[in-house]
Structure formats: structure tokens, C-alpha cells
Design an enzyme around this catalytic site. Sequence first.
Site, PDB file in Angstrom:
ATOM      1  N   LYS A 175       0.852  -1.187   0.000  1.00 35.57           N
ATOM      2  CA  LYS A 175       0.000   0.000   0.000  1.00 35.57           C
ATOM      3  C   LYS A 175       0.891   1.242   0.000  1.00 35.57           C
ATOM      4  CE  LYS A 175      -1.681   2.892   2.879  1.00 35.57           C
ATOM      5  NZ  LYS A 175      -1.740   4.109   2.054  1.00 35.57           N
ATOM      6  N   GLU A 231       3.900   8.293  14.864  1.00 33.86           N
ATOM      7  CA  GLU A 231       2.566   8.048  15.433  1.00 33.86           C
ATOM      8  C   GLU A 231       1.865   6.928  14.673  1.00 33.86           C
ATOM      9  OE1 GLU A 231       1.740   9.025  18.323  1.00 33.86           O
ATOM     10  OE2 GLU A 231       3.529  10.264  18.445  1.00 33.86           O
ATOM     11  N   GLY A 233       3.417   4.559  13.143  1.00 31.40           N
ATOM     12  CA  GLY A 233       4.173   3.358  13.525  1.00 31.40           C
ATOM     13  C   GLY A 233       3.638   2.755  14.822  1.00 31.40           C
ATOM     14  N   GLU A 250      10.318   1.581   9.945  1.00 32.60           N
ATOM     15  CA  GLU A 250      11.302   2.619   9.578  1.00 32.60           C
ATOM     16  C   GLU A 250      10.613   3.952   9.821  1.00 32.60           C
ATOM     17  OE1 GLU A 250      14.370   2.286   8.642  1.00 32.60           O
ATOM     18  OE2 GLU A 250      14.473   0.156   8.180  1.00 32.60           O
ATOM     19  N   CYS A 284      13.777  11.489   5.933  1.00 31.64           N
ATOM     20  CA  CYS A 284      13.823  10.978   7.314  1.00 31.64           C
ATOM     21  C   CYS A 284      15.175  11.251   7.959  1.00 31.64           C
ATOM     22  CB  CYS A 284      13.531   9.484   7.322  1.00 31.64           C
ATOM     23  SG  CYS A 284      14.616   8.545   6.233  1.00 31.64           S
ATOM     24  N   GLU A 385      10.163  16.381  14.619  1.00 28.03           N
ATOM     25  CA  GLU A 385      10.505  16.279  13.199  1.00 28.03           C
ATOM     26  C   GLU A 385       9.614  17.227  12.395  1.00 28.03           C
ATOM     27  OE1 GLU A 385       9.266  12.761  11.098  1.00 28.03           O
ATOM     28  OE2 GLU A 385      11.242  12.507  10.203  1.00 28.03           O
TER      29      GLU A 385
HETATM   30  N1  LIG Z   1      13.234   5.628   8.465  1.00 29.46           N
HETATM   31  C1  LIG Z   1      13.096   5.725   7.158  1.00 29.46           C
HETATM   32  O1  LIG Z   1      13.822   5.102   6.401  1.00 29.46           O
HETATM   33  C2  LIG Z   1      12.049   6.634   6.568  1.00 29.46           C
HETATM   34  C3  LIG Z   1      12.019   6.816   5.185  1.00 29.46           C
HETATM   35  C4  LIG Z   1      11.068   7.656   4.638  1.00 29.46           C
HETATM   36  C5  LIG Z   1      10.166   8.311   5.454  1.00 29.46           C
HETATM   37  N2  LIG Z   1      10.195   8.134   6.793  1.00 29.46           N
HETATM   38  C6  LIG Z   1       9.264   8.870   7.661  1.00 29.46           C
HETATM   39  O2  LIG Z   1       7.982   8.956   7.054  1.00 29.46           O
HETATM   40  C7  LIG Z   1       7.306  10.115   7.514  1.00 29.46           C
HETATM   41  C8  LIG Z   1       6.686  10.855   6.357  1.00 29.46           C
HETATM   42  O3  LIG Z   1       5.853  10.035   5.650  1.00 29.46           O
HETATM   43  P1  LIG Z   1       4.248  10.082   5.755  1.00 29.46           P
HETATM   44  O4  LIG Z   1       3.786  11.447   6.133  1.00 29.46           O
HETATM   45  O5  LIG Z   1       3.726   9.446   4.524  1.00 29.46           O
HETATM   46  O6  LIG Z   1       3.990   9.144   7.002  1.00 29.46           O
HETATM   47  P2  LIG Z   1       2.617   8.585   7.529  1.00 29.46           P
HETATM   48  O7  LIG Z   1       2.913   7.831   8.763  1.00 29.46           O
HETATM   49  O8  LIG Z   1       1.583   9.656   7.605  1.00 29.46           O
HETATM   50  O9  LIG Z   1       2.120   7.627   6.361  1.00 29.46           O
HETATM   51  C9  LIG Z   1       2.919   6.561   5.911  1.00 29.46           C
HETATM   52  C10 LIG Z   1       2.023   5.479   5.341  1.00 29.46           C
HETATM   53  O10 LIG Z   1       1.227   4.960   6.391  1.00 29.46           O
HETATM   54  C11 LIG Z   1      -0.135   4.913   5.992  1.00 29.46           C
HETATM   55  N3  LIG Z   1      -0.989   4.991   7.177  1.00 29.46           N
HETATM   56  C12 LIG Z   1      -1.529   6.103   7.762  1.00 29.46           C
HETATM   57  N4  LIG Z   1      -2.274   5.743   8.833  1.00 29.46           N
HETATM   58  C13 LIG Z   1      -2.218   4.403   8.927  1.00 29.46           C
HETATM   59  C14 LIG Z   1      -2.769   3.448   9.843  1.00 29.46           C
HETATM   60  N5  LIG Z   1      -3.548   3.810  10.852  1.00 29.46           N
HETATM   61  N6  LIG Z   1      -2.475   2.161   9.658  1.00 29.46           N
HETATM   62  C15 LIG Z   1      -1.672   1.759   8.644  1.00 29.46           C
HETATM   63  N7  LIG Z   1      -1.134   2.609   7.748  1.00 29.46           N
HETATM   64  C16 LIG Z   1      -1.399   3.913   7.888  1.00 29.46           C
HETATM   65  C17 LIG Z   1      -0.251   6.086   5.029  1.00 29.46           C
HETATM   66  O11 LIG Z   1      -1.403   5.950   4.225  1.00 29.46           O
HETATM   67  C18 LIG Z   1       1.050   5.963   4.266  1.00 29.46           C
HETATM   68  O12 LIG Z   1       0.953   4.987   3.266  1.00 29.46           O
HETATM   69  C19 LIG Z   1       8.356  10.929   8.235  1.00 29.46           C
HETATM   70  O13 LIG Z   1       8.184  10.802   9.622  1.00 29.46           O
HETATM   71  C20 LIG Z   1       9.659  10.292   7.789  1.00 29.46           C
HETATM   72  O14 LIG Z   1      10.722  10.468   8.696  1.00 29.46           O
HETATM   73  C21 LIG Z   1      11.105   7.298   7.370  1.00 29.46           C
HETATM   74  C1  LIG Z   2      15.828   6.544   3.568  1.00 25.78           C
HETATM   75  N1  LIG Z   2      15.934   7.699   2.655  1.00 25.78           N
HETATM   76  C2  LIG Z   2      17.091   8.499   3.039  1.00 25.78           C
HETATM   77  C3  LIG Z   2      16.100   7.220   1.301  1.00 25.78           C
HETATM   78  C4  LIG Z   2      14.709   8.469   2.633  1.00 25.78           C
HETATM   79  C5  LIG Z   2      14.262   8.964   3.908  1.00 25.78           C
HETATM   80  O1  LIG Z   2      13.298   9.704   3.958  1.00 25.78           O
END
Ligand SMILES: NC(=O)c1ccc[n+]([C@@H]2O[C@H](COP(=O)([O-])OP(=O)(O)OC[C@H]3O[C@@H](n4cnc5c(N)ncnc54)[C@H](O)[C@@H]3O)[C@@H](O)[C@H]2O)c1
Ligand SMILES: C[N+](C)(C)CC=O
Length: 490
Positions: A175, A231, A233, A250, A284, A385
Site C-alpha cells: 500500500k 505516530e 508506527g 522505519e 527521514c 521532526e
Molecule cells: N526511516 C526511514 O527510512 C524513513 C524513510 C522515509 C520516510 N520516513 C518517515 O515517514 C514520515 C513521512 O511520511 P508520511 O507522512 O507518509 O507518514 P505517515 O505515517 O503519515 O504515512 C505513511 C504510510 O502509512 C499509511 N498509514 C496512515 N495511517 C495508517 C494506519 N492507521 N495504519 C496503517 N497505515 C497507515 C499512510 O497511508 C502511508 O501509506 C516521516 O516521519 C519520515 O521520517 C522514514
Molecule cells: C531513507 N531515505 C534516506 C532514502 C529516505 C528517507 O526519507
Amino acid sequence: MDIKKQFIDGKWVVSESNKTRDIINPFNKEIIARVTESDEDDAKLAIAAARKAFDHGSWPTTPATERGQIVNKIADLIERDKEELAELESLDTGKTVEESRGDMDDIAGVFRYYAELADKDGGEIIDSPIPNSVSKVVREPVGVCGQITPWNYPLLQASWKLAPALAAGNTLIMKPSEITPLTSIKVFELMEEAGVPAGVANLVLGAGNAVGAELSENNDVDLISFTGGIETGKKIMRAASDNVKKIALELGGKNPNVVFADADFDTALDQAMNAVFFHAGQICSAGTRLIVEDRIHDKFVNALVEKVENIKLGSGFDETTQMGPLISEEHLNKVIKYVENGVKEGVTVATGGKRPEDPKLQDGFFYLPTVLTNCESKMDVVQNEGFGPVITVEKFSNEDEAIKLANDSIYGLSGGVWTNDIAKAERCVAKMRMGTVWINEFNLYFPHAPWGGFKQSGIGRELGKAGLEEYTETKHIFHNLKPEPINWFQ
Ligand SMILES: NC(=O)c1ccc[n+]([C@@H]2O[C@H](COP(=O)([O-])OP(=O)(O)OC[C@H]3O[C@@H](n4cnc5c(N)ncnc54)[C@H](O)[C@@H]3O)[C@@H](O)[C@H]2O)c1
Ligand SMILES: C[N+](C)(C)CC=O
């Protein structure tokens, strides 16, 4: 406008709900695509297809070499369609096409890396302490995997999950973020073309709280791999507990970038800027917490501000653009509030801190690259963040203080140290509590090295051998070559 479909059990279908979602170009708010909006029922169908393909299909027992060949073919097709994929990614996210091209090279590299690794783990013979026995350890696929990805690196983050899951013989349901599904849809077309059997890889589109929640809680899913915010996560962890699913998370980061006075000034400055303003800070591992030794603090900040004020904002399709817009209006408003809150806490806006005034940028979700000084570690603006083009600057006077500031976070994704003193660099990184630490570098990653977070930045690792192991279960097989009665109960 054609409706882009979900992919379930080898068929491209619209959701039974008949609902659709418009996908918006963050540069000008134009509708660039219309996609079917999957719901819980679609997720259940996709899970059932993946379950059937795992329990009764050939993929888990297909020789690993053959699976590797198919994964390698996916890499070939990504390279063939690189330009189309890069343009789609830029339309969807606003990032520059040059960045997206780089992402596509990385993505093809990830598929190749796991294709290569697929047949390299033939198991292990254990030196059994029991006479007349054979003891061996094999790795088997985990089963049905739910995979949920974010909007900032849509296809890159998907590739870190798809390639190892397929190479290890799992079946899956992906998804993507509902805001940026386009390159994931395209790559599922390529996976079909590469010969991934029906039911093995399924794609559902739609909102997290419907489709994502179903993947997280459904008892037929064996593993949930999630990349996104902290959140979400936590919600996924709770939902996954019902059938004690394996989880891989992640999550976010608030990554310190420590600059000592003896560092190469110009390189540290250039990379400090790159660490946070690349992709408008929506990374991230962005180096959002700049921590500078007091002896060079003022000179470093002045030089940073001067450079930051020259960053060229614009369309990702304009070759002169260095930074695109933020992903959405909702996200832009979050960044605006984040900086406003910092100002209330007492930071100084050294530059930026508002939307650009250029008339050409008014239709997009732009925010000026922003430098905040007079920051203190306890402030929300330093701890939370922001996920935008905003850097906070703190200062330190000695090594211990630098490490203390660097580690003062609930997150532990990544961090960097700039110094020409080798021993000092090694002392620092040994004490930094992060999954990736860079010395005289920032934000570098490649398929061979694991990626993931300490502390609340996540659980588990992607990339590297560890990224494949996430998608396997370890089985110990003990074979008694001379069975005899034990006679305990006589
Ligand atoms: N650690 C890493 O490698 C890494 C890489 C990229 C992004 N990120 C993090 O991602 C975040 C930004 O992305 P975002 O705004 O899309 O994050 P998000 O948590 O809002 O959404 C991520 C995904 O989760 C889904 N989602 C939302 N609510 C859900 C639920 N209740 N149950 C299951 N899935 C659900 C969303 O539809 C989306 O597909 C930042 O915090 C960033 O640091 C981390
Ligand atoms: C993991 N990286 C660095 C590719 C994207 C993070 O948002």
C-alpha cells in the site's frame, strides 16, 4: 481521465466501492491522475490472494536462483523505463527530475542487489553436540507480507521492501501513500511483465486508516513492514499485536550534524546545506539539527545563511531548480506552524520562516529554506521532526557537550560528525546512538549497508543482508540418524 487501478491476484481492477482519488501536482495543484480508492474489502481480497499464493502457489519453493532472475529482470525494466518513472515521481512529489533520476538508479540497484543475494544463503550445518545426528539451519520465507510506504521517496522506499520480499520467496500486498501512488502502480506493471506470478505481489491504493489498518491487523498477514511517521508506527505496532505479527518499522528522525572547528569549513558547509534542503527537507535522515563548535559558530551560520538565500525554488521540471515544493497544503501548514512555534519558543529566524513571495510560486506548496538560530535542545522545534526545509542551529564548546546534544532525542536514525581529527571522529561515532553515522559525509546510503533506527526511529533493518533476513524465518532442522527409545517412563 482514465482511472488507475489496483492489482489483485494478477488482475488490474477498480475497487468495488467505485470511489476514486485525484492525485495532485504539488507544484501547481493540477490533477495529474485519478486512481481507484481501495477500502478494507479490497485489502481483504488482496490478502486472500497473497495467502493463497503463499500456501498453495509455487513462489515460496521456486529455486532462489530463478526468483533472483525475475528480480533482476525487474531491475532491467526499471532501467528501460527510467525516464518515464523519474518524470512520474517528480510530477507526484515535486522533487526535481534530476533527483528522481538518481532515485531510479538507486532503485534498480536495490533490485539487482537482492537478485544477486537471493541464492547466496544455502543454510548452515551446525556442529551437533549429539552423536549420530545432523543439525542444520535454513532460512524460509516469512509468508504473507503487508508493506506500507510514505510519500517522500515513494518508489525508493517501496523497492527496499519489494525486492527482498520477492527474493526471499514471500508473497505481499503493498500500500503506497495515497498521495503518491503513481510510480508504485507503474512498477507493479513492470513486475507483471517480469514474470512475477499472479497473487504473489498485490497492490492496493487508498487511505492508511482503512487499507493500511486492515493490513496491520489482519490475521492472515505474517509480517508488516512500514515506513512512515512515528505516530502511525505506534498504531501499526498495536494493530499487529493481535496475531503477534513480525514488524519492521522505519520511522522518523531528528538527525544531528555535528561540525567541529577543525573540519574542512567549505565542505562541511556545503554538505550541511545539502543535508537539510535537498528534497525540501522531506527526508527521514535530513540533518535538521546542526550543532556547531562555538569557535566557528557565527562564521558558519553567516556563510550558511548567505548560501541558503541563493537556493533556487521552482518546478522540478525546470533544470535550474534546486528545491521543489512541499508535498501538500496540509504538510505546508504543518511546517508553517512548526516554525511559528519555534519563534514563540524564542528562536531567531536568520533567514526564511515564510512562504516565498515570487508570483510564479504561488500555486505550489512552497516554503522558503529556513535557518533558525539561538536554538536550545529542549525546544520543541529542536526535538520534533518538522519534515520541511528548516534547520535549527545549536552550539557546543567541547566534545562531551557535542555528543550530549547529538544524543538528546527520542529518535536515533542517523547523524554526522565533521572533523579532521580521526581519533575524535571515532570517539564521537562510538557514542552516537543512531543506526547510521557518517564521518565527513551526510545522507549517504547504498543497498549493501543496512538502514534503520535506534530508539524510536524504528525496529529492524532494511537494505544489506539484514534487509533480506527481515523477510525470512530461521528454521533449525535436527535429524537423528540412530533413533532409540529413551525409556524414561518405564
Ligand atoms: N526511516 C526511514 O527510512 C524513513 C524513510 C522515509 C520516510 N520516513 C518517515 O515517514 C514520515 C513521512 O511520511 P508520511 O507522512 O507518509 O507518514 P505517515 O505515517 O503519515 O504515512 C505513511 C504510510 O502509512 C499509511 N498509514 C496512515 N495511517 C495508517 C494506519 N492507521 N495504519 C496503517 N497505515 C497507515 C499512510 O497511508 C502511508 O501509506 C516521516 O516521519 C519520515 O521520517 C522514514
Ligand atoms: C531513507 N531515505 C534516506 C532514502 C529516505 C528517507 O526519507
